[in-house]
Enzyme design. Structure first.
Site, PDB file in Angstrom:
ATOM      1  N   ASP A  36       6.106  37.603  38.790  1.00 55.69           N
ATOM      2  CA  ASP A  36       8.219  38.039  37.372  1.00 55.69           C
ATOM      3  C   ASP A  36       7.606  36.926  36.482  1.00 55.69           C
ATOM      4  OD1 ASP A  36       9.054  39.640  40.043  1.00 55.69           O
ATOM      5  OD2 ASP A  36       9.146  37.345  41.019  1.00 55.69           O
TER       6      ASP A  36
ATOM      7  N   LYS B  72       5.243  39.739  32.503  1.00 54.02           N
ATOM      8  CA  LYS B  72       3.946  40.700  32.060  1.00 54.02           C
ATOM      9  C   LYS B  72       5.543  42.049  31.189  1.00 54.02           C
ATOM     10  CE  LYS B  72       2.808  41.079  36.580  1.00 54.02           C
ATOM     11  NZ  LYS B  72       3.588  40.084  36.741  1.00 54.02           N
ATOM     12  N   GLY B  73       6.731  42.712  31.676  1.00 53.85           N
ATOM     13  CA  GLY B  73       7.027  43.655  31.113  1.00 53.85           C
ATOM     14  C   GLY B  73       7.629  43.365  29.836  1.00 53.85           C
TER      15      GLY B  73
ATOM     16  N   GLY C 182       8.608  44.760  39.480  1.00 55.93           N
ATOM     17  CA  GLY C 182      10.137  44.680  39.638  1.00 55.93           C
ATOM     18  C   GLY C 182       9.697  44.153  37.561  1.00 55.93           C
ATOM     19  N   HIS C 183       8.959  45.366  36.170  1.00 60.71           N
ATOM     20  CA  HIS C 183       8.983  45.375  35.205  1.00 60.71           C
ATOM     21  C   HIS C 183       9.959  45.724  34.159  1.00 60.71           C
ATOM     22  CE1 HIS C 183       4.293  45.156  35.911  1.00 60.71           C
ATOM     23  NE2 HIS C 183       4.563  44.496  36.718  1.00 60.71           N
TER      24      HIS C 183
ATOM     25  N   GLN D 232       3.141  41.553  40.100  1.00 56.86           N
ATOM     26  CA  GLN D 232       2.792  41.229  40.903  1.00 56.86           C
ATOM     27  C   GLN D 232       1.180  39.902  39.832  1.00 56.86           C
ATOM     28  OE1 GLN D 232       1.680  43.656  43.036  1.00 56.86           O
ATOM     29  NE2 GLN D 232       3.827  44.135  43.007  1.00 56.86           N
TER      30      GLN D 232
ATOM     31  N   ARG E 262      16.741  39.906  45.449  1.00 52.34           N
ATOM     32  CA  ARG E 262      16.228  38.195  46.201  1.00 52.34           C
ATOM     33  C   ARG E 262      16.158  37.337  45.434  1.00 52.34           C
ATOM     34  NH1 ARG E 262      11.762  38.757  50.001  1.00 52.34           N
ATOM     35  NH2 ARG E 262      10.513  39.713  48.280  1.00 52.34           N
TER      36      ARG E 262
ATOM     37  N   SER F 199       7.663  33.203  24.589  1.00 55.27           N
ATOM     38  CA  SER F 199       8.836  33.585  24.379  1.00 55.27           C
ATOM     39  C   SER F 199       9.947  33.130  24.267  1.00 55.27           C
ATOM     40  CB  SER F 199       8.277  35.103  25.535  1.00 55.27           C
ATOM     41  OG  SER F 199      10.149  36.062  25.655  1.00 55.27           O
ATOM     42  N   THR F 200      10.736  33.304  23.994  1.00 55.88           N
ATOM     43  CA  THR F 200      11.937  32.702  23.677  1.00 55.88           C
ATOM     44  C   THR F 200      13.288  33.299  23.595  1.00 55.88           C
ATOM     45  OG1 THR F 200      12.050  32.839  21.249  1.00 55.88           O
ATOM     46  CG2 THR F 200      10.807  30.799  21.951  1.00 55.88           C
TER      47      THR F 200
HETATM   48  P1  IMP Z   1       5.062  43.322  49.208  1.00 61.47           P
HETATM   49  O1  IMP Z   1       4.174  43.676  48.153  1.00 61.47           O
HETATM   50  O2  IMP Z   1       6.405  44.412  49.216  1.00 61.47           O
HETATM   51  O3  IMP Z   1       4.268  43.828  50.785  1.00 61.47           O
HETATM   52  O4  IMP Z   1       5.022  41.869  49.442  1.00 61.47           O
HETATM   53  C1  IMP Z   1       4.417  40.799  50.136  1.00 61.47           C
HETATM   54  C2  IMP Z   1       4.693  39.456  48.860  1.00 61.47           C
HETATM   55  O5  IMP Z   1       4.877  39.663  47.415  1.00 61.47           O
HETATM   56  C3  IMP Z   1       6.076  39.200  48.863  1.00 61.47           C
HETATM   57  O6  IMP Z   1       6.456  37.907  49.144  1.00 61.47           O
HETATM   58  C4  IMP Z   1       6.657  40.033  47.582  1.00 61.47           C
HETATM   59  O7  IMP Z   1       7.857  38.521  47.856  1.00 61.47           O
HETATM   60  C5  IMP Z   1       5.904  39.451  46.628  1.00 61.47           C
HETATM   61  N1  IMP Z   1       5.909  40.707  45.878  1.00 61.47           N
HETATM   62  C6  IMP Z   1       5.496  41.702  45.987  1.00 61.47           C
HETATM   63  N2  IMP Z   1       6.187  42.517  44.734  1.00 61.47           N
HETATM   64  C7  IMP Z   1       5.778  41.463  43.577  1.00 61.47           C
HETATM   65  C8  IMP Z   1       7.121  41.375  41.984  1.00 61.47           C
HETATM   66  O8  IMP Z   1       6.330  42.515  41.449  1.00 61.47           O
HETATM   67  N3  IMP Z   1       7.145  40.030  42.217  1.00 61.47           N
HETATM   68  C9  IMP Z   1       6.797  38.820  42.524  1.00 61.47           C
HETATM   69  N4  IMP Z   1       6.579  38.389  44.239  1.00 61.47           N
HETATM   70  C10 IMP Z   1       6.480  40.277  44.603  1.00 61.47           C
END
Ligand code: IMP
Length: 438
Positions: free
Chosen positions: A14, A17-18, A41-42, A218, A297, A407-408
Site C-alpha cells: 500500500d 505503487k499503482g 489493490g492498486h 504488496q 480493512r 507524490s503530493t
Molecule cells: P494474503 O496475501 O491474502 O495471503 O495476506 C497475507 C498478508 O499480506 C496479510 O497481512 C494481508 O493483509 C497482506 N496483504 C496482502 N495483499 C496486500 C496488499 O496489497 N497490501 C497490503 N497488504 C497486503
C-alpha cells in the site's frame, strides 16, 4: 535496448505503487505483474476518477500498452473476467500459460483454516495462500492444464473437490456444491483468449529493444522469504521475484525503484515497531484515507521506519525511491523517524529474523519539525516548504538512495519528478501533467 525496470514496495504494501506505475507506464512498452493475485489493490486516480486494480497491471488504462500477468501469479479466473469488464484490452493483455489457478476450494479452505484469520495472519481471504501451497506441493492447476478440452480433467477436479470438502467438513464448514466446477469451467473459457507463453513474449520484446516495467504487488516486508514471516504473503514480492515470476534473466534488469510512503502502514497481523496507537495514528489513518483497497480493512499507521526501508534497499538494491503521500504529513507540528531499534538494551540497525524479536524492538527516534503548510499538488521540489525538503533529504541520508519522485496528492499530476537527481535520466522526460489514459 529499452529500459527494464522493477517497481517494488519498500514497506508492508500500500505504498502507492499503482500511482507510480501509472505515471511511469507512459514511457514503457510492456508492463508486467510477477507475483500475487487479486489480493493486491492498486489505486490509480486520473481527473478525479479512481480505479482500483487487483489483478491487472495498473497500466491497463493506457491505450496500446502491452500488459502481462506472469507465471509467478495466482489467477482467480472469475476475478480476472470481472476486472476486465468494459476495458478494451483485446490483443494487448496476456496471461501466462504457466501461472497457477486459484481453485474454487482455495478460498473456502483459507477461511476454514484458523491461522489465516483475523487473529492470525489476517489475510485478504482470497485463497492466495492455499493456491501457492498447491503450487509448492505440486498438486496445483496451471492455466495450460485447463486451456484445452476439460475431458479427463473432470475426474481429477471432482476428486480434488471431494478432498477439499472432506477438509472443510473437518472444520465444520459446509461442502462446496459440485456446480462450482461448472462455474469454474465457464470462467476458464472466458480467460482462454488471453493465455500466452508470456516469458517468451517478454524476452522477444526485450530482444527487439522494447522497454519493460515489472510491477510488484504488496511490499518487501510481506515477501515470503525476507518479510516478517509468518505475517507475510505467499510470494516473493521483492525484486528477485520479478525474474522468476516472469521468466527473465537477472542480467536483463536495468534497475529497481522502491516505492515508499512518507510514513508507514500495514494491514493484518504482525509486528510493526513504529505503530501509533494514539491520535496521531488516527490522524494518519483518516487524512491518508488508509483503508485497504481490496478488503476495506483499516490500515494500521505509524511513523517512517528507516530500518525497514534500509532492509528493503539491501534486498532490492533500489536505484531510486518514489516517496508518496508527503502531503498527509502537512498538518503535523513534529514528525518522528525511526533510525534504529533497541533490542534487549542493544541498538541495532537490522530487522531480526525472529518475528517475536521484532515485536520486542523499541524504535530509536529522530524528531524533526513539521512544515504546517499545504504541499498538496506541488510539482517542483523547490516549491516545497523548507522543512518538507529537509524531511526528504533526511530520508535520502538515512537510506543512501536518491528520492527521484515525490507524490503530493492522489492525482497523476500531483507529482514532483526531480529532474536534476540521478539516476535514470530518461525519467526526466516524464510529463507529470500528461494524461493519456483510455
Ligand atoms: P494474503 O496475501 O491474502 O495471503 O495476506 C497475507 C498478508 O499480506 C496479510 O497481512 C494481508 O493483509 C497482506 N496483504 C496482502 N495483499 C496486500 C496488499 O496489497 N497490501 C497490503 N497488504 C497486503
Amino acid at each position: 535496448m529499452g529500459v527494464r525496470l522493477i517497481v517494488v514496495g519498500a514497506q508492508w504494501g500500500d505504498e502507492g505503487k499503482g500511482k507510480v506505475v501509472d505515471l511511469l507506464a507512459e514511457t514503457f512498452d510492456v508492463v508486467a505483474r510477477y507475483q500475487g493475485g487479486h489480493n493486491a489493490g492498486h489505486t490509480v486516480r486520473v481527473n478525479g476518477v479512481e480505479r482500483v486494480f487487483h489483478l491487472l497491471p495498473s497500466a491497463i488504462l493506457h491505450p496500446g500498452k502491452i500488459c502481462v500477468l506472469g507465471n509467478g501469479m495466482v489467477i482467480n479466473p472469475k476475478a480476472f473476467n470481472d476486472e476486465i469488464g468494459e476495458i478494451n484490452c483485446d490483443g494487448r493483455l496476456f496471461v501466462s500459460d504457466r501461472a497457477h489457478l486459484i481453485m474454487p476450494w482455495h478460498k473456502e479452505l483459507e477461511r476454514a483454516r484458523s491461522c489465516y484469520g483475523k487473529d492470525g495472519i489476517g489475510t485478504t481471504q482470497r485463497g492466495i495462500g492455499p493456491a501457492y501451497v498447491s503450487k509448492s506441493a505440486r498438486t496445483g492447476y496451471r492455466i495450460c492444464d485447463v486451456a484445452g478440452q476439460f475431458g479427463d480433467l473432470w475426474a481429477r477436479l471432482r476428486k480434488d473437490l471431494q478432498e477439499a470438502n472432506e477438509e472443510l467438513l473437518d472444520h465444520n464448514v459446509g461442502p462446496l456444491p459440485g456446480t462450482c466446477l461448472n462455474d469454474f469451467h465457464g470462467e476458464v473459457q472466458q480467460l482462454k483468449p488471453f493465455v500466452a507463453d508470456t516469458s517468451l513474449l517478454i524476452n522477444k520484446a526485450i530482444r527487439k529493444g522494447k522497454s519493460v516495467l515489472f510491477e510488484g504487488a504488496q511490499g518487501t516486508m510481506l515477501d515470503i522469504d525476507h518479510g516478517t514471516y509468518p505475517y507475510v504473503t505467499s510470494s516473493n514480492t521483492a525484486a528477485g521475484g520479478a525474474c522468476t515470476g516472469i521468466g527473465v534473466a537477472p542480467t536483463l534488469i536495468t534497475g529497481t525503484i522502491g516505492v515508499v510512503k512518507a510514513y508507514t502502514t500495514r494491514v493484518g497481523g504482525g509486528p510493526f515497531p513504529t505503530e501509533l496507537d494514539d491520535n496521531i495514528g488516527a490522524y494518519l489513518q483518516k487524512r491518508g484515507r488508509e483503508v485497504g483497497a481490496s478488503t476495506g480493512r483499516t490500515r494500521r499507521c505509524g511513523w517512517f521506519d528507516a530500518v525497514v526501508v534500509r532492509q528493503a534497499i539491501m534486498l532490492n538494491n533500489f536505484n531510486a525511491l518514489a516517496l508518496t503521500k508527503l502531503d498527509v504529513l502537512d498538518d503535523l507540528p513534529g514528525i518522528k523517524v525511526c533510525v534504529g531499534y533497541l533490542l534487549d538494551g542493544s541498538e541495532s540497525c537490522q530487522i531480526p529474523a525472529r518475528t517475536e524479536d521484532l515485536a520486542r524492538c523499541q524504535p530509536v527516534w529522530q524528531t524533526v519539525p513539521g512544515w504546517l503548510t499545504s504541499t498538496r499538488g506541488i510539482t517542483h521540489f523547490s516549491k516545497l516548504p523548507y522543512q518538507a525538503q529537509k524531511y526528504i533529504r533526511l530520508i535520502e541520508e538515512l537510506c543512501d538512495v536518491p528520492v527521484k519522485i515525490v507524490s503530493t496528492g492522489p492525482e497523476r499530476n500531483e507529482t514532483i519528478v526531480r529532474r536534476n537527481v540521478e539516476p535514470f535520466g530518461w525519467m526526466d522526460d516524464i510529463q507529470v501533467g500528461k494524461v493519456a489514459v483510455a
